[in-house]
Design a protein around this motif. Structure first.
Motif: not given
Length: 200
Positions: A45-55
């Protein structure tokens, strides 16, 4: 999947954040198997992005995991379902300071202090602190509107750890203050307040 699995609804659009989808899964070859190292989530709906990383350096690296379509959570090509639209329309109004404060909580999930003083990740992050029975039922509710919000939960993490993470001198939310007693705490950021209440 871990944290991403907690955030993204299932393929029926239930649980998780309405409209959030798994866009990409990244992995790397260890020589024996592919190790998942990151997920890119997209809120349709918003175009927002969430990045989940273990780096350790928060880099988005690795190859596309071609098996992501087999996962039980909602993929990027699943449109927002009617009941998710209903939930989004019913979302209470939120002030700008409340958005920052609540986002600060989400952004710090799965973090921990290197010396072990607090942890918002998994129970095994702090094995020396047996603060609760291991099989407690984890439930959370967030209610409120405008500047005033209440977060109630049972299970992990301890309230003291959440407070310490948000007020940590290194990764805490700057200018956040806290007042507390044994059963509750109030985090204040600008005009917004978040009341923390652990269920027994």
């Amino acid at each position: 999947m871990g944290f991403a699995d907690d955030l993204v609804p299932n393929r029926q659009g239930n649980d998780g954040l309405p409209g959030l989808r798994l866009e990409r899964t990244l992995s790397r070859d260890t020589g024996h198997y592919d190790l998942t190292i990151g997920h890119i989530l997209r809120h349709l709906p918003s175009g927002g992005q969430i990045v989940v990383t273990n780096d350790a350096h928060a880099r988005i690296i690795g190859k596309d995991d071609q098996l992501q379509h087999e996962r039980r959570i909602a993929p990027y090509d699943l449109p927002v379902l009617p009941h998710e639209h209903d939930l989004l329309r019913g979302t209470p109004r939120m002030s700008s300071d409340a958005r920052v404060l609540l986002a600060a909580v989400i952004c710090r999930l799965s973090t921990r202090e290197p010396s072990g003083g607090w942890a918002l990740g998994n129970r095994h992050d702090t094995p020396s602190r047996h603060w609760r029975a291991p099989f407690v039922d984890d439930t959370q509710t967030l209610t409120g509107e405008g500047d005033h919000w209440v977060l109630r939960w049972s299970g992990y993490p301890p309230m003291s750890d959440l407070v310490r993470a948000l007020t940590d001198p290194t990764i805490g939310l700057a200018e956040t203050t806290v007042t507390r007693d044994q059963k509750a705490a109030v985090l204040q950021f600008g005009t917004a307040s978040l009341h923390l209440q652990e269920r027994a």
